[in-house]
Design a protein around this motif. Structure first.
Motif, PDB file in Angstrom:
ATOM      1  N   GLY A 133       8.168   4.214  20.448  1.00 51.64           N
ATOM      2  CA  GLY A 133       9.243   5.257  20.418  1.00 51.64           C
ATOM      3  C   GLY A 133       9.952   5.271  18.855  1.00 51.64           C
ATOM      4  O   GLY A 133      10.634   6.100  18.686  1.00 51.64           O
ATOM      5  N   THR A 134       9.248   4.331  18.128  1.00 45.89           N
ATOM      6  CA  THR A 134       9.787   4.369  16.541  1.00 45.89           C
ATOM      7  C   THR A 134       8.515   4.616  15.637  1.00 45.89           C
ATOM      8  O   THR A 134       7.568   4.010  15.994  1.00 45.89           O
ATOM      9  N   SER A 135       8.731   5.321  14.610  1.00 42.28           N
ATOM     10  CA  SER A 135       7.887   5.511  13.551  1.00 42.28           C
ATOM     11  C   SER A 135       7.170   4.344  13.177  1.00 42.28           C
ATOM     12  O   SER A 135       8.033   3.331  12.950  1.00 42.28           O
TER      13      SER A 135
ATOM     14  N   TRP B 201       0.681   4.010   9.591  1.00 38.56           N
ATOM     15  CA  TRP B 201      -0.729   4.105   9.882  1.00 38.56           C
ATOM     16  C   TRP B 201      -1.350   2.533   9.734  1.00 38.56           C
ATOM     17  O   TRP B 201      -1.240   2.181   8.657  1.00 38.56           O
ATOM     18  N   PRO B 202      -2.068   2.135  10.747  1.00 36.89           N
ATOM     19  CA  PRO B 202      -2.741   0.917  10.239  1.00 36.89           C
ATOM     20  C   PRO B 202      -3.623   1.250   9.494  1.00 36.89           C
ATOM     21  O   PRO B 202      -4.337   2.312   9.041  1.00 36.89           O
ATOM     22  N   ASP B 203      -4.323   0.082   8.676  1.00 36.16           N
ATOM     23  CA  ASP B 203      -4.959   0.202   7.275  1.00 36.16           C
ATOM     24  C   ASP B 203      -6.001   0.975   7.417  1.00 36.16           C
ATOM     25  O   ASP B 203      -6.562   1.816   6.404  1.00 36.16           O
ATOM     26  N   ASP B 204      -6.853   0.836   8.439  1.00 34.02           N
ATOM     27  CA  ASP B 204      -8.139   1.456   8.709  1.00 34.02           C
ATOM     28  C   ASP B 204      -7.947   2.968   9.048  1.00 34.02           C
ATOM     29  O   ASP B 204      -8.621   4.148   8.620  1.00 34.02           O
ATOM     30  N   VAL B 205      -6.975   3.340   9.728  1.00 37.60           N
ATOM     31  CA  VAL B 205      -6.677   4.603  10.152  1.00 37.60           C
ATOM     32  C   VAL B 205      -6.073   5.381   8.725  1.00 37.60           C
ATOM     33  O   VAL B 205      -6.617   6.647   8.607  1.00 37.60           O
ATOM     34  N   ARG B 206      -5.168   4.759   8.118  1.00 38.36           N
ATOM     35  CA  ARG B 206      -4.831   5.310   6.724  1.00 38.36           C
ATOM     36  C   ARG B 206      -6.037   5.507   5.749  1.00 38.36           C
ATOM     37  O   ARG B 206      -6.098   6.657   5.204  1.00 38.36           O
TER      38      ARG B 206
ATOM     39  N   GLU C  67       0.580   5.469  18.407  1.00 38.75           N
ATOM     40  CA  GLU C  67       0.958   6.760  19.252  1.00 38.75           C
ATOM     41  C   GLU C  67       1.094   7.989  18.485  1.00 38.75           C
ATOM     42  O   GLU C  67       2.436   8.066  18.125  1.00 38.75           O
ATOM     43  N   PRO C  68       0.468   8.645  17.909  1.00 42.12           N
ATOM     44  CA  PRO C  68       0.618  10.012  17.223  1.00 42.12           C
ATOM     45  C   PRO C  68       1.470  10.912  18.055  1.00 42.12           C
ATOM     46  O   PRO C  68       1.079  11.193  19.155  1.00 42.12           O
ATOM     47  N   VAL C  69       2.664  11.209  17.407  1.00 46.37           N
ATOM     48  CA  VAL C  69       3.124  12.345  18.219  1.00 46.37           C
ATOM     49  C   VAL C  69       3.340  13.567  17.152  1.00 46.37           C
ATOM     50  O   VAL C  69       3.578  13.344  15.962  1.00 46.37           O
TER      51      VAL C  69
ATOM     52  N   GLY D 121       1.575  10.861   4.388  1.00 48.19           N
ATOM     53  CA  GLY D 121       2.676   9.975   4.245  1.00 48.19           C
ATOM     54  C   GLY D 121       2.385   8.620   4.641  1.00 48.19           C
ATOM     55  O   GLY D 121       1.651   8.350   5.173  1.00 48.19           O
ATOM     56  N   ARG D 122       3.484   7.665   4.557  1.00 47.73           N
ATOM     57  CA  ARG D 122       3.363   6.288   5.185  1.00 47.73           C
ATOM     58  C   ARG D 122       3.467   6.325   6.572  1.00 47.73           C
ATOM     59  O   ARG D 122       2.434   5.555   7.023  1.00 47.73           O
ATOM     60  N   THR D 123       3.903   7.206   7.307  1.00 51.98           N
ATOM     61  CA  THR D 123       3.901   7.170   8.856  1.00 51.98           C
ATOM     62  C   THR D 123       3.453   8.516   9.420  1.00 51.98           C
ATOM     63  O   THR D 123       3.446   8.719  10.527  1.00 51.98           O
ATOM     64  N   SER D 124       2.998   9.590   8.396  1.00 48.87           N
ATOM     65  CA  SER D 124       2.889  11.005   9.125  1.00 48.87           C
ATOM     66  C   SER D 124       1.688  11.404   8.297  1.00 48.87           C
ATOM     67  O   SER D 124       1.086  10.769   7.242  1.00 48.87           O
ATOM     68  N   VAL D 125       0.963  12.481   9.127  1.00 51.75           N
ATOM     69  CA  VAL D 125       0.013  13.254   8.396  1.00 51.75           C
ATOM     70  C   VAL D 125       0.367  14.627   8.737  1.00 51.75           C
ATOM     71  O   VAL D 125       0.581  14.915   9.979  1.00 51.75           O
TER      72      VAL D 125
END
Length: 132
Positions: free
Chosen positions: A112-114, A117-122, A52-54, A82-86
């Motif tokens: 609700g926690t960062s 990204w899944p590998d294919d999304v990354r 869930e991108p927020v 980033g690891r959890t962000s773009v």
């Protein structure tokens, strides 16, 4: 390359002087984001079912005003991964004139926690950043 999002400026989006109220630039960036994610092969409904991108942060930098009667075009491009962000840059233009640059940082979340990204999304985000 994402297809630009475009729309005529509606009267309701303007103040009494016919100048676009600042919050609408964020709405336009949000509209363009749907096309941007889809252009990566990540339609929002499919992406959000997995991670869930927020929006964690937004910045806006104005250079000129869009006005009632103009048509705005919004281009999107990845700026930082980033690891959890773009961070995605949305450039709002009227013709060739830049009106505003919006930067949204999206964080992938689960419960609700960062979360990374899944590998294919990354891989798709990395490709967008490289193309950028």
């Amino acid at each position: 390359m994402a297809v630009p999002w475009s729309s005529p400026v509606r009267f309701v989006e303007c103040d009494q002087q016919g100048v676009v109220f600042n919050a609408h630039y964020l709405v336009w960036a949000d509209e363009a984001s749907t096309l941007w994610w889809a252009s990566l092969g990540l339609p929002w409904d499919e992406l959000s079912a997995r991670v869930e991108p927020v929006v964690k942060a937004s910045t806006l930098e104005w250079s000129s005003s869009a006005r009632w009667g103009d048509t705005v075009t919004v281009d999107a491009a990845a700026e930082r991964l980033g690891r959890t962000s773009v961070t995605v840059r949305f450039t709002v233009r009227v013709g060739e004139r830049v009106c505003c640059v919006v930067r949204n940082t999206y964080v992938g979340t689960a419960g609700g926690t960062s979360t990374p990204w899944p590998d294919d999304v990354r891989e798709r985000l990395q490709a967008a950043l490289s193309a950028g």
